[in-house]
Design an enzyme around this catalytic site. Structure first.
Site, short mmCIF file in Angstrom:
data_model
loop_
_atom_site.label_atom_id
_atom_site.label_comp_id
_atom_site.label_asym_id
_atom_site.label_seq_id
_atom_site.Cartn_x
_atom_site.Cartn_y
_atom_site.Cartn_z
N ARG A 81 0.85 -1.19 0.00
CA ARG A 81 0.00 0.00 0.00
C ARG A 81 0.88 1.23 0.00
O ARG A 81 1.82 1.33 0.81
CB ARG A 81 -0.91 0.00 1.23
CG ARG A 81 -1.95 -1.10 1.23
CD ARG A 81 -2.40 -1.47 2.62
NE ARG A 81 -3.42 -2.52 2.58
CZ ARG A 81 -3.15 -3.82 2.50
NH1 ARG A 81 -1.90 -4.24 2.42
NH2 ARG A 81 -4.14 -4.71 2.49
N GLU B 87 -3.78 6.25 -8.08
CA GLU B 87 -3.32 5.47 -9.23
C GLU B 87 -4.17 5.79 -10.45
O GLU B 87 -5.39 5.68 -10.38
CB GLU B 87 -3.38 3.98 -8.92
CG GLU B 87 -2.39 3.57 -7.86
CD GLU B 87 -2.37 2.07 -7.59
OE1 GLU B 87 -3.28 1.36 -8.08
OE2 GLU B 87 -1.47 1.61 -6.89
N HIS C 242 0.92 -1.31 -10.54
CA HIS C 242 0.03 -2.19 -9.77
C HIS C 242 -0.24 -3.50 -10.52
O HIS C 242 -1.39 -3.89 -10.76
CB HIS C 242 -1.30 -1.49 -9.45
CG HIS C 242 -1.91 -1.98 -8.16
ND1 HIS C 242 -2.44 -1.14 -7.22
CD2 HIS C 242 -2.03 -3.22 -7.65
CE1 HIS C 242 -2.90 -1.85 -6.19
NE2 HIS C 242 -2.64 -3.12 -6.43
#
Length: 311
Positions: free
Chosen positions: A238, A267, A285
């Site tokens: 995270r 993001e 990610h």
């Protein structure tokens, strides 16, 4: 069960290309509603899509209180991962909405990316690649992982996979996890420690834990400056685990030699202040974005939805 019961599907990996395990929900008598293909849905989009849905196969998109209020028929949110930081958990509980996770589904994919980022940092692979493509011949002296001390914070499904891989590569692991699970690793190569003790010893540090309960950063300015100079810091968990301003200071000073990360807030990142830093290796990610991880997570998430909605 009527054919009008709807399930919302929002993970980017599943809206870009419908998955067989999602489509089989139609066999259970449900209509499938997809958000925009391959994009993280906005609050406005969710407000439009969620009101008539009884189930939601959710990704990492932020779910606001407004969205929850609009979800009058919602009975279950099934994540295609394990994190629930994007969900207003208490509010959902008060409304009687069940939250289910795909426990362990993406553990191997994230662990393998973590190891890839560690090697990329130790051997400056991205810088060498970029230099050659720019017409140069950069030769940065690297470091080997064997014999190094690797810190791991969080020994759940992902962290324990990383620990086992790192030990197999010949490194020593110092880990922190409040539960201190038994990982069946030799005591000569693995031990538990407090976070602050770990910070002073680790040459490589990898994060695999949830946010502190108060929402603060786990690695603040004090902890970053207590690290061994030149620390390789890897974050596939995270973004908010690390204080961004303090991290940039530590990168500029060389206290953190490299920050390799798969997660940002938001993001994609709006600013390249961190992502564009010369000491940062950034991926988008993709930790759980392997064919195998997507299949496992989708199958578990779909099964969880069917189990909850069938009572």
């Amino acid at each position: 069960m009527t054919t009008t019961a709807r399930i919302l599907v929002t993970p980017r990996s599943l809206t870009a290309e419908p998955h067989p395990d999602v489509e089989r929900l139609r066999d259970g008598g449900f209509d499938i509603v997809y958000s925009r293909p391959g994009a993280t849905p906005t609050e406005d989009e969710l407000l439009e899509l969620v009101p008539d849905c009884v189930g939601w196969l959710a990704g990492v998109e932020p779910v606001t209180p407004r969205v929850v209020e609009a979800a009058g028929n919602l009975r279950v949110i099934s994540r295609n991962g394990v994190g629930v930081d994007n969900l207003p958990v208490d509010m959902l509980a008060k409304k009687g909405v069940k939250i289910m996770i795909a426990e362990g589904a993406n553990a191997l994919g994230v662990a393998e990316l973590t190891i890839g980022l560690v090697f990329s940092a130790l051997r400056s692979i991205p810088r060498a690649d970029a230099g050659i493509k720019a017409g140069d011949w950069p030769r940065m002296r690297g470091m080997e992982i064997r014999g190094r001390t690797v810190g791991i914070i969080g020994c759940g499904a992902i962290g324990r996979e990383v620990a086992r891989m790192v030990v197999a590569l010949g490194a020593r692991v110092i880990a922190h996890d409040p539960a201190r699970p038994n990982l069946d690793l030799p005591s000569s190569a693995f031990e538990y420690a407090d976070v602050d003790d770990l910070m002073g010893e680790a040459e490589v540090l990898s994060l695999h834990c949830p946010l502190p309960k108060d929402g603060s950063s786990l690695l603040d300015r004090k902890r970053l400056h207590s690290a061994r100079p030149g620390l390789v810091l890897v974050n596939t968990a995270r973004a908010r685990l690390v204080d961004e301003d303090a991290l940039i200071e530590a990168l500029d000073a060389g206290q953190v030699g490299c920050y390799a990360t798969d997660v940002f807030e938001p993001e994609p990142p709006v600013s390249l202040r961190l992502a564009g830093h010369e000491r940062v290796i950034a991926t988008s990610h993709i930790g759980g974005f392997t064919a195998e991880s997507v299949d496992r997570a989708t199958r578990i998430a779909a099964d969880n939805l069917l189990s909850a909605l069938r009572g």
